[in-house]
Design a protein around this motif. Structure first.
Motif: not given
Length: 251
Positions: A1, A137, A140, A152, A158-159, A162-163, A166
């Motif tokens: 994250m 971001m 997240l 976090s 976070i890749s 993944e972003a 989501t």
């Protein structure tokens, strides 16, 4: 994250002390239990982790349970980027987000006067997909740091995939109300002589003992910033403490 970012807080003192009262958010039944103060609404929101969000798409109503978090008067929640329903939020759509807590079972001397002690909040606004990269971001990171402040920055970043997978939804609270019942039995006077037990059975959601992952690396201990989630503590109190730390009100 992603690392901890400064939340986009809008101090309560910078905006009106109460939400406007309209036909949409006015508490009509038992109006004395209602409140439109920011503090009252935020207290209900911040003490909860699970919300329900209602929308109408193509004439069909939907109500979705999800995790929510608050930054000032902005509410956020997330979902899957492959959700056909949520993709319709790109242009913005009216939404209603509710949070409720059950605090007690109220047993009276008649079925009509049985009740429950509760806290609830209903928030109205326009839900939209958060597309702006920096805001997304930050959001997240916020979904972690709001509940576990500072966590976090300790996690694997976070890749991009993944972003991408989501979807973050944001809604500025335009109108809102809180409604609370926090009292005992309210029987009719002539019923108090009826020979049956009456009273309140309190209800709490309590944190249990932590269950560490069996694959923890050697020497990894539970961090001190999780102290609020101690066994036996009420979940609502732990969540409100975490929100206060996230907002910078306490360290």
């Amino acid at each position: 994250m992603v690392g901890r970012q400064q939340p986009r807080m809008q101090a309560v003192n910078d905006v009106a002390a109460s939400f406007p009262t309209t036909s949409r958010n006015r508490v009509k039944r038992l109006h004395e239990r209602g409140s439109y103060d920011h503090a009252a609404v935020f207290a209900v929101l911040d003490a909860g982790l699970l919300c329900h969000v209602a929308y109408t798409f193509d004439g069909q109503p939907y109500c979705t349970p999800t995790i929510h978090w608050r930054e000032g008067d902005m509410l956020y929640w997330h979902g899957s980027s492959v959700s056909r329903m949520l993709r319709q939020l790109r242009g913005g759509t009216p939404a209603c987000l509710t949070v409720s807590h059950l605090d007690g079972l109220v047993l009276a001397r008649t079925g009509f006067n049985h009740s429950a002690n509760y806290r609830s909040a209903m928030c109205f606004g326009t839900a939209r997909i958060v597309d702006e990269p920096e805001e997304k971001m930050k959001a997240l990171a916020g979904v972690v740091d709001r509940f576990y402040p500072g966590r976090s920055e300790t996690l694997r970043p976070i890749s991009a995939q993944e972003a991408k997978a989501t979807m973050v939804i944001g809604m500025r609270i335009e109108e809102a109300s809180a409604k609370v019942r926090a009292k005992g039995v309210a029987d009719d006077e002539e019923d108090y002589g009826h020979p049956v037990w009456a009273g309140v059975i309190p209800v709490r959601t309590v944190i249990g003992a932590a269950e560490p992952c069996p694959r923890l690396l050697p020497g990894i201990e539970r961090p001190g910033n999780l102290a609020g989630y101690a066994e036996g503590e009420g979940l609502d109190a732990a969540l409100m403490q975490a929100q206060a730390v996230y907002e910078g009100e306490v360290s």
